[in-house]
Design an enzyme around this catalytic site. Structure first.
Site, PDB file in Angstrom:
ATOM      1  N   ARG A 148      16.923 110.552  31.293  1.00 56.27           N
ATOM      2  CA  ARG A 148      16.448 111.216  32.369  1.00 56.27           C
ATOM      3  C   ARG A 148      16.400 110.584  33.525  1.00 56.27           C
ATOM      4  NH1 ARG A 148       9.956 110.128  30.320  1.00 56.27           N
ATOM      5  NH2 ARG A 148      10.347 107.694  30.849  1.00 56.27           N
ATOM      6  N   CYS A 152      20.886 113.524  41.149  1.00 54.95           N
ATOM      7  CA  CYS A 152      21.279 113.292  42.001  1.00 54.95           C
ATOM      8  C   CYS A 152      21.248 114.602  43.181  1.00 54.95           C
ATOM      9  CB  CYS A 152      23.135 113.702  43.222  1.00 54.95           C
ATOM     10  SG  CYS A 152      23.253 114.159  44.629  1.00 54.95           S
ATOM     11  N   ASN A 186       8.802 113.893  37.463  1.00 52.86           N
ATOM     12  CA  ASN A 186       8.158 113.007  37.209  1.00 52.86           C
ATOM     13  C   ASN A 186       8.645 111.632  37.099  1.00 52.86           C
ATOM     14  OD1 ASN A 186       6.732 112.855  33.731  1.00 52.86           O
ATOM     15  ND2 ASN A 186       7.542 111.160  34.060  1.00 52.86           N
ATOM     16  N   GLU A 187       7.898 111.009  38.000  1.00 46.63           N
ATOM     17  CA  GLU A 187       7.790 109.418  38.447  1.00 46.63           C
ATOM     18  C   GLU A 187       8.953 109.525  39.097  1.00 46.63           C
ATOM     19  OE1 GLU A 187       8.017 107.084  34.615  1.00 46.63           O
ATOM     20  OE2 GLU A 187       5.191 106.922  34.813  1.00 46.63           O
ATOM     21  N   CYS A 193      21.751 106.721  44.583  1.00 44.05           N
ATOM     22  CA  CYS A 193      22.954 107.905  43.954  1.00 44.05           C
ATOM     23  C   CYS A 193      23.310 107.116  44.940  1.00 44.05           C
ATOM     24  CB  CYS A 193      22.136 109.277  44.148  1.00 44.05           C
ATOM     25  SG  CYS A 193      24.614 110.271  43.479  1.00 44.05           S
ATOM     26  N   CYS A 198      24.566 111.798  48.888  1.00 44.81           N
ATOM     27  CA  CYS A 198      23.998 110.951  49.377  1.00 44.81           C
ATOM     28  C   CYS A 198      24.752 109.987  51.195  1.00 44.81           C
ATOM     29  CB  CYS A 198      23.451 109.707  48.207  1.00 44.81           C
ATOM     30  SG  CYS A 198      22.826 110.971  46.919  1.00 44.81           S
ATOM     31  N   GLU A 347      -1.289 109.380  33.116  1.00 39.15           N
ATOM     32  CA  GLU A 347      -0.479 109.249  31.932  1.00 39.15           C
ATOM     33  C   GLU A 347      -1.391 107.718  32.136  1.00 39.15           C
ATOM     34  OE1 GLU A 347       3.401 108.288  31.187  1.00 39.15           O
ATOM     35  OE2 GLU A 347       3.826 110.381  32.081  1.00 39.15           O
TER      36      GLU A 347
HETATM   37  C1  GAL Z   1       6.084 106.745  31.636  1.00 35.77           C
HETATM   38  C2  GAL Z   1       6.528 107.831  31.105  1.00 35.77           C
HETATM   39  C3  GAL Z   1       6.451 109.713  30.270  1.00 35.77           C
HETATM   40  C4  GAL Z   1       6.719 108.255  29.075  1.00 35.77           C
HETATM   41  C5  GAL Z   1       5.679 106.961  29.204  1.00 35.77           C
HETATM   42  C6  GAL Z   1       6.140 106.329  28.018  1.00 35.77           C
HETATM   43  O1  GAL Z   1       6.816 106.237  32.568  1.00 35.77           O
HETATM   44  O2  GAL Z   1       6.132 108.959  32.648  1.00 35.77           O
HETATM   45  O3  GAL Z   1       7.279 110.234  30.378  1.00 35.77           O
HETATM   46  O4  GAL Z   1       8.296 107.698  29.488  1.00 35.77           O
HETATM   47  O5  GAL Z   1       6.446 106.139  30.612  1.00 35.77           O
HETATM   48  O6  GAL Z   1       7.567 105.504  28.360  1.00 35.77           O
END
Ligand code: GAL
Length: 706
Positions: A148, A152, A186-187, A193, A198, A347
């Site tokens: 994941r 780019c 996400n993060e 790249c 780029c 998270e």
């Molecule tokens: C985070 C990510 C989640 C999951 C978690 C545990 O960095 O946002 O999707 O991967 O780590 O690995």
């Protein structure tokens, strides 16, 4: 560097610390007028946000899950951030029926949702159709499909597809009462790249910033080795060169560019969501001390900050359960990255962390509750555990959720449920409160990047320095605000600004004004060395800070093989990493070196101004006692009363508001502990009036109010 494509939050922090290679980005400090107020508790129907990350595309049955969640006091889920292929199974054909179904059941159990835009995981069909969406490594090779964060962010096909799915989600859910907000991507933070798009984007960024090639050449000092650029397309990315070396000025600008480009990518999505679905809050899940991105800049585009907290991954320098200060610092940095506005944890570690190839520590189940309360104590108005259930599939089969694959209501579920019950009792007490501090720790993204570019000396770790000062303040029972170069410092009595290696004239001036106004400023080694372009000063070190600190540095010793010691008030402390040999001018000497040819020279000084004080710590003492002793004196001088004595493994943090103070005492140890808070309080969790000292059984949490 490749690993940055795929690994989770806390692992990435470590990699970026260890890697001398390109880390990435952000631009000049901007004056933020302060964060918009956003009441997270009010946002979620007046409740403290208490949730789990949930993946109905892969697990269920949703009705059974929702029932168990509700029974545990869960009122929130984050979903869909990796479900692009499920929401858009073929190009332009969207299917939200499965998500609508899950939402319906969850909402019926009083559970609301934030939906993630799924750009972190482009579907296979998209990357097969447009293979150049995949990011390119510095050898010119594109990554293959899989994993994941492999895109780019300048690719027009990718951007068009992202706009498509984000628009479709916004249209579909704009009036849905059970969807209260969005998490973008996400993060964010990688990969770098190196493809032609780029490259062109970086050249454009330079053009916008400098206007002319003359200005670029001057700022970067390209006269060195004759690297003068005579046309914009000649400007390279900091990729593979012989010996792997680059102009440090170019590299610093690349970091800024990358951070800005990440922000632009986020803003592109935020604009669509705000236009089509106004009234839903926008956030992003960030990574604490991770520094590819200047969060203080990125976060001006959000409604509130969220981040991912995994304290039990032992390869992150300061985040094991013996060292709760690491997570505390990350919370405070996240809060500070949006002008001290309360935040949420999107998270929160809910079980043993483990991937295909690594493991963290397993924690006693009770500790997961202590971690979650720590977040709240540091200003979180919401905590969401990662994840509801351990995945049966894919790379994270060993990354435990609250439940394991068998859905057995295990001990972790019991703990989560206990806390869920408690939070309803706390919402009134916590609403309108936030951490308040008289001490600030200043983080300079520019300095951090510059240290990554030139690692300088073995053992240097910018975050470690933050941690040493931060840890000492927390041991003394004090809250700490993390601030950034653009922050307003007027609320603070003490500002600690470690290793301001890269320093703008504006920041130098701001610090001088702070000290002249009566503030106490603490500076440390390697400060005032470079200008904002990462070019060495030609002034005597510490450059623009020399007069303020009342010292000159005519010589330094970058960690020779012998051990060094410093002596302060007759006591010896080990010191490491770097030794600035200080020549006091107007400053007085507080500590001296004990070894080498400069034994007896000043190592720590204090310059007393008319009103304020400026301390300079020329080295990195390797003993917590040093920091405790130095800071105890500084606090006394600034009229700040420390908190009660705290046993090792016990943390105190406070939130204030509406003439109310809420004290959190957190016991991270398996032993009974006690804290003499000085007077009787009402324990908001047990309902009892506390005795003196307050007893803390193993892993206890006390929430004390008057
Ligand atoms: C985070 C990510 C989640 C999951 C978690 C545990 O960095 O946002 O999707 O991967 O780590 O690995």
């Amino acid at each position: 560097m490749r690993l940055r494509l795929v690994l989770p939050a806390t692992f990435l922090i470590t990699l970026s610390i260890l890697s001398p290679v390109v880390i990435a980005a952000r631009a000049p400090a901007q004056n933020s007028s302060g964060a918009k107020p956003f009441d997270l508790i009010g946002w979620n129907g007046g409740q403290i946000v208490y949730g789990v990350d949930y993946y109905p595309e892969a697990e269920g049955p949703v009705d059974k899950d929702a029932g168990m969640m509700q029974a545990a006091g869960i009122n929130f889920v984050r979903m869909a951030e990796f479900a692009w292929a499920k929401m858009e199974p073929t190009e332009g054909h969207y299917d939200f029926a499965w998500l609508d179904g899950a939402l319906k059941v969850l909402n019926a159990h009083g559970i609301k949702a934030v939906l993630g835009t799924p750009s972190a995981s482009p579907p296979a069909w998209l990357m097969a159709k447009y293979p150049d969406i995949a990011a390119m490594d510095e050898n010119g090779v594109r990554y293959r499909y899989g994993s994941r964060r492999n895109y780019c962010m300048n690719n027009p096909h990718f951007l068009a597809a992202v706009r498509g799915i984000v628009t479709a989600m916004a249209e579909h859910y704009k009036n849905h009462p059970g969807v209260i907000g969005w998490q973008i991507d996400n993060e964010l933070g990688g990969p770098d790249c190196y493809d032609s798009l780029c490259l062109a984007a970086f050249q454009k960024w330079c053009r916008t910033k400098y206007g002319s090639l003359d200005a670029v050449n001057k700022a970067w000092g390209t006269v060195f080795w004759g690297h003068t650029y005579s046309a914009w397309p000649q400007i390279p990315l900091p990729w593979n060169t012989l010996y792997g070396v680059h102009n440090p000025s170019l590299e610093l600008d690349y970091h800024r560019y990358f951070s800005d480009a990440s922000r632009d990518f986020l803003v592109m999505q935020a604009d669509i969501l705000r236009r089509i679905a106004p009234g839903k809050a926008i956030t992003h899940n960030e990574m604490g001390l991770f520094d590819n991105i200047d969060y203080s800049h990125l976060n001006t585009a959000l409604d509130f900050v969220a981040w991912d907290n995994y304290p039990m991954i032992d390869f992150s320098s300061h985040a094991t359960y013996e060292n709760y200060e690491g997570a505390g610092l990350a919370h405070d940095l996240m809060r500070g990255s949006r002008s001290q506005q309360n935040f949420m944890v999107m998270e929160q570690e809910g079980g043993l962390p483990g991937w295909n190839t690594f493991w963290g520590h397993q924690a006693p189940p009770e500790l997961y509750r202590v971690w979650a309360y720590q977040a709240i104590a540091h200003g979180a108005d919401g905590v969401c555990y990662f994840r509801w259930r351990t995945s049966r599939y894919g790379t994270e089969q060993y990354w435990q959720g609250v439940l394991d694959q068998d859905s057995y209501p295990n001990a972790r579920y019991g703990i989560v449920k206990q806390m869920g019950g408690e939070l309803t009792r706390l919402k009134q007490i916590l609403q309108g409160t936030r951490p308040v501090s008289q001490v600030a720790l200043l983080v300079s993204p520019d300095a951090r990047w510059a240290f990554h570019i030139q690692t300088l000396v073995k053992g240097f770790d910018y975050n470690e320095q933050l941690h040493r000062y931060y840890g000492s303040l927390r041991r003394q029972g004090l809250n700490v605000d993390v601030v950034f170069p653009q922050s307003d410092l007027s609320a603070y009595k003490i500002v600690i600004a470690p290793s301001l290696f890269v320093l703008t004239p504006e920041l130098a001036q701001k610090l001088a004004a702070f000290a002249a106004g009566g503030g106490t400023l603490v500076l440390t080694y390697r400060s005032g060395v470079k200008d904002e372009h990462n070019v060495f000063t030609d002034e005597t070190l510490p450059g623009p800070l020399a007069r303020l600190a009342g010292i000159a540095i005519h010589d330094y010793d970058p960690q020779t093989s012998q051990d060094q010691e410093i002596v302060m008030n007759g006591r010896h402390y080990p010191a490491k990493v770097w030794f600035d040999i200080l020549t006091p001018g107007t400053a007085e000497t507080l500590a001296t070196y004990d070894k080498e040819y400069y034994a007896g020279s000043a190592a720590v000084t204090r310059n007393q101004l008319d009103k304020g004080n400026v301390y300079y710590v020329g080295t990195e003492p390797d003993a917590p006692e040093f920091y405790d002793s130095l800071l105890a004196g500084i606090l006394r001088g600034a009229g700040i009363t420390p908190g009660p004595p705290l046993p090792e493994g016990v943390e105190m943090a406070t939130r204030e508001g509406d003439a109310r103070k809420v004290i959190f005492l957190l016991n991270y140890t398996a032993s009974n502990q006690a804290v003499p808070v000085g007077e009787a309080y009402h324990d908001a969790l047990s309902g009892a009036v506390t005795a003196e000292p307050v007893e803390l059984p193993p892993y206890a949490v006390r929430v004390l109010v008057k």
